[in-house]
Design an enzyme around this catalytic site. Structure first.
Site, PDB file in Angstrom:
ATOM      1  N   ASP A  68       0.830  -1.207   0.000  1.00 56.62           N
ATOM      2  CA  ASP A  68       0.000   0.000   0.000  1.00 56.62           C
ATOM      3  C   ASP A  68       0.859   1.250   0.000  1.00 56.62           C
ATOM      4  O   ASP A  68       2.065   1.204   0.248  1.00 56.62           O
ATOM      5  CB  ASP A  68      -0.939   0.008   1.204  1.00 56.62           C
ATOM      6  CG  ASP A  68      -0.198  -0.018   2.538  1.00 56.62           C
ATOM      7  OD1 ASP A  68       0.795  -0.762   2.643  1.00 56.62           O
ATOM      8  OD2 ASP A  68      -0.593   0.695   3.470  1.00 56.62           O
ATOM      9  N   GLU A 106      -0.005  -1.282   5.681  1.00 50.12           N
ATOM     10  CA  GLU A 106       1.054  -0.882   6.616  1.00 50.12           C
ATOM     11  C   GLU A 106       0.907   0.565   7.039  1.00 50.12           C
ATOM     12  O   GLU A 106       1.164   0.918   8.195  1.00 50.12           O
ATOM     13  CB  GLU A 106       2.418  -1.100   5.951  1.00 50.12           C
ATOM     14  CG  GLU A 106       3.612  -0.878   6.877  1.00 50.12           C
ATOM     15  CD  GLU A 106       4.095   0.572   6.935  1.00 50.12           C
ATOM     16  OE1 GLU A 106       4.883   0.894   7.836  1.00 50.12           O
ATOM     17  OE2 GLU A 106       3.673   1.383   6.082  1.00 50.12           O
TER      18      GLU A 106
END
Length: 475
Positions: A69, A136
């Protein structure tokens, strides 16, 4: 450069935190197209397995780990839909940017290098377990939900911190906690009360982990000092208090709506002027522009906090642990344990202080939690602790670090810098899941992460790619 090719490919795929389905599916298809074993879980983590090359088949496996991400920020005048539009990449000199948006080098660098390793046909390497995690940047949902049965490796290279000159070898764990003071009020009884807004302004603030060691002023703590100085000499009342915006940021501003007897206004101004002068001297290096002021405010008979409530509030603001609490004995200059009083808010029923506690040593963190609990019990307020996140303690005897240092010095004729960071990394969760895991972390040089000015040095990117290939040959 092979890794740059894959970085450009994944830059075509939207991958905002919490919206990683497309990039996760892409990695699954990438693995299948190369005949590699792949597992995708419900959290959208992807683990791809590649056998060791000839002569390396029986070497211990190595894990490569990065997150898929990215933080999605753009300039106000940029027309870009992060849910569907590819990033528009552009090179400026030796740096690679996106056009008006974040680049996603954090952690696209790690993802693309891992993909290039998986794609390589001539690169010697031990058996690989390549871990791509989700979310994350927001919740750490991916790594926290990773099934331990999927991983057999006990050596891991994370590519989400450090630089091409530096290895990261530890990080802080921590938790968020809140202290809640129940509000009790009564009518203002002083003669001719005048409402004033006591403000704290001019502080620089900063990251409450990475910059806590700089000793920067905390606006909530300074507000407490201003209120304390007033209350020592004047019968002031407190109506509301507030300060800070984010728990993980050192707060820059704070204010209190108070009442001051009309006859004591001049004295109150003198007191605050004196407090400001003292604080400007104390913080002349870190926050030279501190300003405490009494500003005009409307008073329409609001009730003030009772003496008991004020005592609980002032005790909380003045006595909660703040700043650096312990320094590391292993790494010079590294903060081991700290606490930040980040946000203070007033509602109809309570006043709440939100804090971010960090430590790379779990026992130290639990000690501070116990101290906070004792304080809360003693002054009669409520404290609630969040679940927290684990740290990663530095292992000076790491075999993987020793090999990496030798390879680095051989390639670049210089010693790498060794650091631990006073912030959270996915490596902490991996150490919690695999206590015997040996981890190092590094990355290319990235500037302005999480902002539209984010860029990566292309020579640094290539250097990290070359180093990774050489390190895998040694493992």
């Amino acid at each position: 450069m092979e890794a740059l090719y894959f970085f450009k490919e994944i830059s075509k795929i939207p991958r905002a935190s919490g919206k990683e389905q497309a990039i996760s599916d892409y990695l699954v298809e990438f693995a299948k197209a190369r005949g590699l074993k792949v597992v995708q879980d419900e959290a959208l983590n992807v683990v791809i397995y590649k056998p060791g090359t000839a002569g390396y088949e029986n070497h211990p496996p190595i894990a490569l780990q990065s997150h898929i991400d990215m933080v999605c920020e753009k300039n106000v005048d940029t027309d870009h839909d992060f849910d569907k539009d590819p990033l528009k990449l552009q090179e400026k000199g030796e740096f690679l940017y996106a056009t008006g948006t974040t680049l996603g080098a954090d952690n696209g660098i790690g993802v693309s290098i891992s993909m290039a390793v998986l794609d390589a046909k001539e690169l010697p390497h031990p058996p690989l377990e390549v871990i791509f995690t989700s979310e994350e940047e927001t919740t750490m949902k991916g790594v926290s939900n990773l099934d331990t049965n999927l991983i057999t490796a006990r050596r891991m290279i994370n590519m989400d911190s450090g630089s091409d000159k530096r290895f990261t070898v530890g990080c802080a764990g921590g938790c968020r906690f809140s202290v809640t003071i129940p509000i009790k009020r009564h009518k203002e009884h002083s003669n001719e009360p005048v409402a004033k807004l006591l403000t704290v302004r001019g502080l620089l603030g900063g990251h409450s982990g990475l910059e806590i060691a700089l000793g920067k002023a905390n606006s909530i703590r300074l507000l407490a000092l201003g209120l304390h100085a007033l209350k020592e000499q004047i019968n002031v009342g407190i109506i509301t208090v507030s300060g800070g915006l984010k728990t993980n940021a050192i707060p820059r501003e704070a204010e209190a709506l108070i009442t001051v007897p009309k006859s004591e206004l001049a004295k109150a101004e003198q007191i605050i002027s004196s407090v400001t002068s003292t604080l400007q001297k104390e913080y002349r290096a870190s926050d030279p522009d501190i300003q405490l002021k009494l500003e005009d405010a409307a008073f329409s008979g609001q009730e003030i906090l009772t003496d008991e409530c004020v005592k609980q509030l002032m005790s909380s603001m003045m006595l909660l642990p703040y700043g650096v609490l312990h320094m590391s004995h292993d790494i010079q200059g590294l903060v081991e344990t700290s606490n930040n009083i980040g946000v203070m808010t007033t509602t109809d029923s309570s006043i709440r202080l939100d804090c971010a506690l960090r430590s790379s040593v779990f026992s130290r963190r639990k000690l501070i939690e116990s101290q906070v609990q004792y304080l809360a019990d003693a002054i009669g307020v409520k404290v609630e602790f969040g679940d927290g996140y684990p740290g990663w303690a530095y292992n000076p005897d790491s075999p993987l670090l020793a090999i990496a240092k030798v390879e680095f010095e051989k390639l670049y004729k210089m010693k790498p810098e060794i650091e631990a960071v006073h912030a959270g990394l996915e490596c902490g969760f991996m150490m919690e899941k695999f206590p015997d895991m040996d981890i190092i972390s590094y990355c290319a040089d990235i500037r302005g992460p999480h902002t539209p000015e984010e860029c990566v040095s292309l020579p640094s990117f290539e250097k990290v790619w070359d180093f990774t290939k050489n390190l895998l040959k040694r493992l």
